[in-house]
Design an enzyme around this catalytic site. Structure first.
Site, short mmCIF file in Angstrom:
data_model
loop_
_atom_site.label_atom_id
_atom_site.label_comp_id
_atom_site.label_asym_id
_atom_site.label_seq_id
_atom_site.Cartn_x
_atom_site.Cartn_y
_atom_site.Cartn_z
N HIS A 25 0.86 -1.19 0.00
CA HIS A 25 0.00 0.00 0.00
C HIS A 25 0.89 1.24 0.00
O HIS A 25 1.32 1.72 1.04
CB HIS A 25 -0.92 -0.01 1.22
CG HIS A 25 -2.02 1.00 1.16
ND1 HIS A 25 -3.36 0.66 1.22
CD2 HIS A 25 -2.00 2.35 1.02
CE1 HIS A 25 -4.10 1.76 1.13
NE2 HIS A 25 -3.29 2.79 1.01
N HIS A 27 1.23 4.92 -2.37
CA HIS A 27 0.67 5.74 -3.44
C HIS A 27 1.75 6.45 -4.23
O HIS A 27 2.65 7.09 -3.65
CB HIS A 27 -0.29 6.79 -2.85
CG HIS A 27 -1.56 6.21 -2.30
ND1 HIS A 27 -2.72 6.16 -3.03
CD2 HIS A 27 -1.84 5.66 -1.08
CE1 HIS A 27 -3.67 5.60 -2.29
NE2 HIS A 27 -3.16 5.28 -1.11
N ASP A 29 1.52 9.17 -6.06
CA ASP A 29 1.49 10.62 -5.86
C ASP A 29 1.77 11.01 -4.41
O ASP A 29 1.77 12.20 -4.08
CB ASP A 29 0.16 11.22 -6.32
CG ASP A 29 -1.05 10.52 -5.73
OD1 ASP A 29 -0.89 9.47 -5.08
OD2 ASP A 29 -2.18 11.01 -5.93
N GLY A 187 -9.78 7.83 -1.87
CA GLY A 187 -10.45 9.10 -1.61
C GLY A 187 -11.31 9.02 -0.36
O GLY A 187 -11.25 8.04 0.40
N HIS A 214 -9.86 0.78 -0.14
CA HIS A 214 -9.62 1.60 1.04
C HIS A 214 -10.88 1.53 1.92
O HIS A 214 -11.98 1.91 1.49
CB HIS A 214 -9.40 3.06 0.65
CG HIS A 214 -8.01 3.38 0.18
ND1 HIS A 214 -7.52 2.98 -1.03
CD2 HIS A 214 -7.01 4.08 0.79
CE1 HIS A 214 -6.27 3.42 -1.17
NE2 HIS A 214 -5.94 4.08 -0.07
N GLU A 217 -10.51 3.28 7.34
CA GLU A 217 -9.52 4.32 7.68
C GLU A 217 -10.26 5.51 8.26
O GLU A 217 -9.98 5.94 9.39
CB GLU A 217 -8.75 4.73 6.43
CG GLU A 217 -7.69 5.80 6.70
CD GLU A 217 -7.00 6.27 5.43
OE1 GLU A 217 -5.91 6.85 5.57
OE2 GLU A 217 -7.55 6.09 4.33
N ASP A 314 1.88 3.93 3.01
CA ASP A 314 0.78 4.73 2.48
C ASP A 314 1.33 5.84 1.59
O ASP A 314 1.21 5.79 0.38
CB ASP A 314 -0.10 5.29 3.59
CG ASP A 314 -1.43 5.83 3.08
OD1 ASP A 314 -1.84 5.45 1.98
OD2 ASP A 314 -2.06 6.62 3.81
#
Length: 375
Positions: A25, A27, A29, A187, A214, A217, A314
């Protein structure tokens, strides 16, 4: 982790950075180098919130440390703004892979949302192709410069608040066998449950294409229920909220026993992997129900109860972290040792979206690496 810093374990003999690791996991970006952002911003004419790489990195960490998932997500507007061309995407992906290799990662799955990178004329397929080219360049760079053998796959994310989930699901299937191994939704969880995207999840199920979601969270157990029931998720992104479905009975610590709810029992029994990211979970307030320190994270509870926990970053930029650092933080909070770290990596290998043969090979590489470190 600062240059040259070592995170030691096993009596100070083993540098955690040297251990073989799996990243599930992470990302794209959220993993840019600050200096790369500065250079890409200058080329694209993007105004940044800080003037240089050092202060920019600090700005990301401070801004993300908000206690709110929504505020945390706001920082991505900056990174996404400089990732709008083929060249930028390829560069970011190449450096992403090299940085994983430097952290001792031998297999990684990088997730990102192609729909967020179309402002300067790229098509969805153009964007995926550019990232795949960068990944392959990064693998070669790592092999050539350090001799490190790393494999990296893509997970394509659809943004929950947008209406392109079916389109992104079709994109992911179109790139199956060419670098893409799974689909995700990312998101804000609140107000955007997986049930809003049933057409995408139905399509993926018909195509026998893997899904991670996701969940748990920002939302609680209902978020995880939706990921499993509507999303048919094989893994849960974060999944901290599963601890809401665990009850303790008894008057004191010596007489307490644990009771699992229906969903948590299912997740445990089916060995559905939880993609936990300790530092990020602390920053976004995901563990606020249990406390404000890493030692309050339900990670250890879930581990001791036999859930398939994995350790992830993350977003390395926003949390100023690496898997090495996350393992070090967990060691300090819960007293883990090499054997625990090996379990976490084997859990991740078993949960990866690879073939069973490749998962077995990956597990062998992990065990061999830990055996060598323990001697």
């Amino acid at each position: 982790m600062s240059a040259g810093e070592k995170f030691l374990i096993a009596g100070g003999r083993v540098d955690i950075a040297d251990l073989p690791k799996v990243s599930l996991h992470d990302h794209l970006d959220g993993g840019l180098r600050p200096e790369t952002i500065v250079e890409l911003a200058e080329e694209a004419g993007v105004e940044l919130p800080a003037p240089d790489a050092a202060s920019l990195g600090e700005w990301f960490r401070d801004s993300a440390d908000s206690g709110s998932l929504e505020s945390y997500l706001d920082t991505f507007a900056v990174t996404i703004s400089v990732m709008q061309t083929r060249q930028a995407l390829s560069r970011v992906a190449r450096e992403f892979v090299v940085d994983l290799a430097t952290d001792g990662v031998i297999y990684g799955e990088v997730r990102w949302a192609p729909e967020q990178h179309l402002e300067r004329g790229l098509s969805l397929d153009d964007a995926v192709e550019a990232v795949q080219e960068g990944i392959e360049q990064g693998i070669e760079d790592a092999r050539r410069t350090t001799g490190h053998d790393i494999r990296v796959s893509q997970i394509l994310s659809a943004m929950r608040q947008a209406d392109r989930s079916l389109e992104i699901a079709e994109l992911a299937v179109r790139w199956r066998g060419r670098g893409v191994v799974a689909f995700d939704i990312a998101g804000p969880e609140e107000g955007f449950p997986p049930s809003r995207m049933l057409d995408a999840f139905d399509y993926l199920a018909e195509e026998w294409f893997p899904v991670t979601v996701h969940a748990g969270e920002d939302g609680g157990i209902e978020s995880i229920r939706g990921a499993l029931l509507d999303g048919r998720a094989l893994r849960i992104g974060h999944g901290v909220g599963i601890a809401h479905d665990i009850d303790f009975e008894g008057e004191d610590d010596e007489t307490q026993f644990v009771s699992l709810g229906t969903i948590s029992q299912w997740v445990k029994d089916r060995e559905v992997a939880l993609e936990l990211a300790p530092s990020s979970n602390l920053q976004t307030g995901a563990i606020s129900h249990w406390g404000e320190d890493l030692a309050d994270h339900p990670f250890d509870l879930l581990y001791q109860l036999g859930f398939r926990v994995t350790v992830n970053t993350d977003n390395r930029l926003m949390s100023g972290t690496s898997i090495t650092q996350e393992l070090s933080l967990l060691r300090d909070a819960f007293g883990y040792d090499l054997s625990d770290f090996e379990v976490f990596q084997l859990n991740a290998a078993a949960a990866s979206f690879l073939s069973v043969e490749d998962r077995e090979d990956l597990a062998d590489r992990i065990s061999d690496g830990f055996d060598a470190a323990g001697r």
